[in-house]
Design an enzyme around this catalytic site. Structure first.
Site, PDB file in Angstrom:
ATOM      1  N   TYR A 126       0.844  -1.191   0.000  1.00  0.00           N
ATOM      2  CA  TYR A 126       0.000   0.000   0.000  1.00  0.00           C
ATOM      3  C   TYR A 126       0.880   1.242   0.000  1.00  0.00           C
ATOM      4  O   TYR A 126       1.749   1.402   0.857  1.00  0.00           O
ATOM      5  CB  TYR A 126      -0.912   0.001   1.227  1.00  0.00           C
ATOM      6  CG  TYR A 126      -2.002   1.024   1.104  1.00  0.00           C
ATOM      7  CD1 TYR A 126      -3.204   0.701   0.481  1.00  0.00           C
ATOM      8  CD2 TYR A 126      -1.839   2.311   1.580  1.00  0.00           C
ATOM      9  CE1 TYR A 126      -4.205   1.633   0.334  1.00  0.00           C
ATOM     10  CE2 TYR A 126      -2.841   3.254   1.433  1.00  0.00           C
ATOM     11  CZ  TYR A 126      -4.014   2.906   0.815  1.00  0.00           C
ATOM     12  OH  TYR A 126      -5.008   3.845   0.677  1.00  0.00           O
ATOM     13  N   TYR A 135      -5.305   4.897  -8.050  1.00  0.00           N
ATOM     14  CA  TYR A 135      -5.538   4.986  -6.602  1.00  0.00           C
ATOM     15  C   TYR A 135      -6.876   4.354  -6.270  1.00  0.00           C
ATOM     16  O   TYR A 135      -7.902   5.008  -6.243  1.00  0.00           O
ATOM     17  CB  TYR A 135      -5.502   6.453  -6.176  1.00  0.00           C
ATOM     18  CG  TYR A 135      -5.772   6.714  -4.709  1.00  0.00           C
ATOM     19  CD1 TYR A 135      -4.954   6.202  -3.714  1.00  0.00           C
ATOM     20  CD2 TYR A 135      -6.846   7.515  -4.315  1.00  0.00           C
ATOM     21  CE1 TYR A 135      -5.195   6.468  -2.383  1.00  0.00           C
ATOM     22  CE2 TYR A 135      -7.093   7.786  -2.973  1.00  0.00           C
ATOM     23  CZ  TYR A 135      -6.263   7.260  -2.015  1.00  0.00           C
ATOM     24  OH  TYR A 135      -6.508   7.521  -0.681  1.00  0.00           O
TER      25      TYR A 135
END
Lengths: 390, 140
Positions: free
Chosen positions: A290, A340
């Site tokens: 992440y 994203y």
């Protein structure tokens, strides 16, 4: 109770167009992503009996009943499992865990997990337009706003500044992560920044956003959706795509003040996941981590134990995590350079690599992949270990 | 000591929880919350003590001395009232007594600001109702 790996696989992946894509709201992107994931797996809506939804920022009041909204939008009947889930960027991993547990317990057989968001507004006639995400984080009337404290970038910048002070982490170290990921993004047709090469000099030249963050330390903003279909390993073997097997999973939510700990929940989460998988760090072939910021990747590598705490900077400085490196990280460009979609960005790239669908960026050496999710300010963490079907 | 600022910067809401904090600030006094059960000092204000879970709480004066714990330079315009000051620093000050607060360090240049720098409280009158505790460099 001893740890036991649920006997499940990821059988389908659906990724909508990403980035400046208009004409759908967040629910619409979720529906499209689930439909694409079902098609990918060779399944239909009537095959679904579970639906987990991670609503992004622009779902607004619909967040609370997000899974019902998607169910109604798709006209799906008689689900046996649904939930709207939110632990920020750790949600994608947590949804897959929830699906795995439900399937293992017999509560459901075929569970779609989806994230979607639509923070980008279409360009106006005068050429302006842009992102709604900054306003989504601002809280006018709060005490911090009176001091000019706005946005989540700032909160990560505070932690990064501390890390730099305490461990000697440098701007070059952060830049090395941005450069390595962009090099991977160049081979990813879905990556929003695939056409723009990036050198360390370019990184340093990019404007400051919240110093010590340059623009290129920060993730992109994207409209779109990503969904996966989780089902039993046995059933997945009969479906259209090569199954991606879940070997281990875990969560870690450290609490406390990240300015003090300078750590994520990766250590706690990965201890569970590795114990479940019966693997060690040395078995990991590549990572999908992440990356809301370059710094998040650095701290996650430390907390998983790839290097000592505080040594994340020197660890990434020599290109080890980029194409051709010994530990490829974020092989599609990550959220810094591709799209994203919160925790679904690393999940989606792990699946593509493990199915051999990475195209120009396909890794030669596959093996267990470590997939992280991170929410809040290093507040929540999910860890998955995925691999090809043995 | 106070600095008046002409630009209309956003004013915090005076919530019932924060009313004593702003009342003290108007008198140029910095206060933090204290748990009446275990004595733990805390800031920002919370209804429940994270250490002992008591809801009994009060406000207590602190020295106003501390040091810079972390900071960033904001280069992005979020609120128009801050546009002329970009880049400006937002600083987390570690108070001598323990709690940390997000604030500004007034009169401190980009080259001067660093972690560990000693600071002391000062006050900025934003409106007749709102005086904000601020910080400035202090002699060691």
């Amino acid at each position: 109770m001893p740890l036991r790996t649920p006997d499940v696989s990821i059988a389908g992946l659906g990724v909508t167009e990403q980035g400046k894509v208009f004409g759908k709201n967040a629910v619409g992107f979720a529906v499209e992503a689930v439909a694409r994931a079902l098609e990918d797996a060779g399944l239909e809506g009537k095959d679904l009996d579970g639906l987990l939804v991670n609503p992004g920022l622009t779902w607004g009041p619909a967040s609370a009943m997000a899974s019902f909204a998607v169910q109604q939008a798709m006209g799906v009947r008689d689900l046996r499992l649904t939930a709207a889930m939110n632990l920020g960027g750790a949600t994608a991993g947590a949804m897959i865990m929830q699906a795995a547990l439900a399937i293992e317990a017999g509560l459901a057989t075929t569970v779609a997990c989806v994230f979607s968001d639509a923070p980008l507004a279409p360009p106006k006639r005068d050429g302006s337009g842009g992102s709604a995400s900054s306003s989504a984080y601002s809280q006018a009337g709060d005490l911090p706003a009176a001091y000019g404290q706005y946005g989540v970038n700032a909160l990560y910048a505070l932690v990064t500044q501390r890390h730099m002070h305490r461990f000697g982490t440098t701007q070059d170290h952060l830049g090395a992560i941005a450069v390595a990921q962009r090099a991977f993004a160049r081979g990813n047709p879905l990556a929003q920044l695939r056409d723009t090469p990036l050198s360390l000099e370019d990184y340093h030249a990019s404007r400051w956003v919240v110093e010590p963050f340059h623009l290129l330390d920060c993730c992109l903003v994207s409209n779109g959706g990503v969904a996966v279909i989780v089902t039993s390993a046995e059933r997945a073997r009969d479906l259209r795509r090569p199954p991606v097997r879940l070997l281990g999973m875990g969560q870690g939510h450290p609490g406390g003040d990240p300015l003090e700990t300078l750590s994520s929940g990766a250590g706690l989460a990965s201890r569970t996941a590795f114990a479940m998988a019966g693997l060690t760090l040395e078995d990991i072939a590549f990572c999908e981590l992440y990356d809301c910021y370059t710094f998040t990747v650095l701290v996650t590598l430390e907390d998983y134990g790839f290097c000592e705490k505080g040594e994340g900077g020197p660890f990434v400085a020599d290109g080890r995590t980029g194409p051709g490196g010994s530990l490829p990280v974020n092989t599609g460009g990550g959220q810094l350079s591709s799209y994203y979609m919160w925790g679904m960005t690393p999940v989606s790239e792990a699946i593509l690599q493990l199915r051999g669908e990475g195209g120009a960026r396909q890794l030669e050496r596959l093996g267990p992949c470590l997939v992280s999710g991170n929410g809040g300010i290093l507040s929540t963490h999910s860890c998955l270990i995925l691999d090809q079907e043995p | 000591m106070s600095e008046r600022v002409a630009v209309a910067k956003p004013l915090p809401r005076i919530t019932p929880e924060l009313e004593p904090f702003f009342a003290a600030a108007r008198n140029h006094e910095l206060v933090v919350q204290r748990c009446r059960s275990c004595g733990q000092l805390r800031f920002p204000a919370r209804e429940v003590c994270p250490k002992c879970w008591s809801t009994e709480r009060e406000w207590t004066p602190v020295s106003g001395r501390g040091e810079v714990f972390s900071f960033y330079w904001m280069h992005q315009k979020y609120h128009p009232a801050f546009a002329d000051e970009l880049p400006y620093a937002v600083v987390v000050v570690q108070l001598e007594e323990g709690p940390r607060m997000a604030t500004n360090v007034l009169g401190c240049s980009h080259d001067e600001l660093r972690i560990g720098m000693p600071v002391e409280v000062t006050f900025e009158e934003r409106s007749p109702e709102i005086t904000l505790p601020q910080f400035r460099p202090a002699a060691r």
